[in-house]
Enzyme design. Sequence first.
Site, short mmCIF file in Angstrom:
data_model
loop_
_atom_site.label_atom_id
_atom_site.label_comp_id
_atom_site.label_asym_id
_atom_site.label_seq_id
_atom_site.Cartn_x
_atom_site.Cartn_y
_atom_site.Cartn_z
N CYS A 93 -8.81 23.06 -1.76
CA CYS A 93 -9.19 23.88 -0.61
C CYS A 93 -8.27 23.58 0.56
CB CYS A 93 -10.64 23.57 -0.24
SG CYS A 93 -11.28 24.54 1.13
N HIS A 135 -16.63 29.91 -4.36
CA HIS A 135 -15.98 28.97 -3.45
C HIS A 135 -15.94 29.54 -2.03
CE1 HIS A 135 -12.90 25.78 -2.51
NE2 HIS A 135 -12.64 26.65 -1.55
N GLU A 136 -15.54 30.80 -1.91
CA GLU A 136 -15.42 31.41 -0.58
C GLU A 136 -16.79 31.64 0.07
OE1 GLU A 136 -12.64 31.16 0.78
OE2 GLU A 136 -11.54 30.82 -1.08
N HIS A 139 -18.15 28.63 1.73
CA HIS A 139 -17.66 28.43 3.09
C HIS A 139 -18.52 29.16 4.11
CE1 HIS A 139 -14.03 26.06 2.68
NE2 HIS A 139 -13.58 26.85 1.72
#
Length: 170
Positions: A93, A135-136, A139
């Site tokens: 990341c 993953h995004e 965030h």
Amino acid sequence: MGDPRLLERSRAVEGFGTPELHALIADMHETMAALNGAGLAAPQIGVLLRVAIFGVSANPRYPDAEAVPQTVLVNPTLEALDAGEMEEDWEGCLSVPGMRGLVPRYRRLRYRGFDESGRPIDRTVSGFHARVVQHEVDHLDGVLYPTRIRDLRNFGFTAELFPGEDIADD
């Protein structure tokens, strides 16, 4: 890592097609392209809005990954399909530079949201595409991938884990 904004849940976007949203997305695309990334979420550039971008095609950092269409995803929701089926794979990341970890993710999922103009997006995906989306969206929820690692023996500096390989951060 260490910036408190990366640990906060982002706010929903309320207005689509605005000059501010277009400027944010342009900035995100420029940042992601400059770093050969697979994805980027608004909190990674200090903006606490539920906006993520992602996409991969012939990226030298992901030579074995299947193509992922270039996507702007606003106000996403995820639905795990085959919820019991998770697989672990290596992730890095831009917010955790120089490190990699073995992260469990759902193999298949459905994601919904909107593009920058407010048009609906509804896709069922698997594999690398599913991993990138998860993953995004993490965030946007204030979650960094190291918190998902099951065994910290599978987390470390990229140069130590993969000596001699030219692997950059996601």
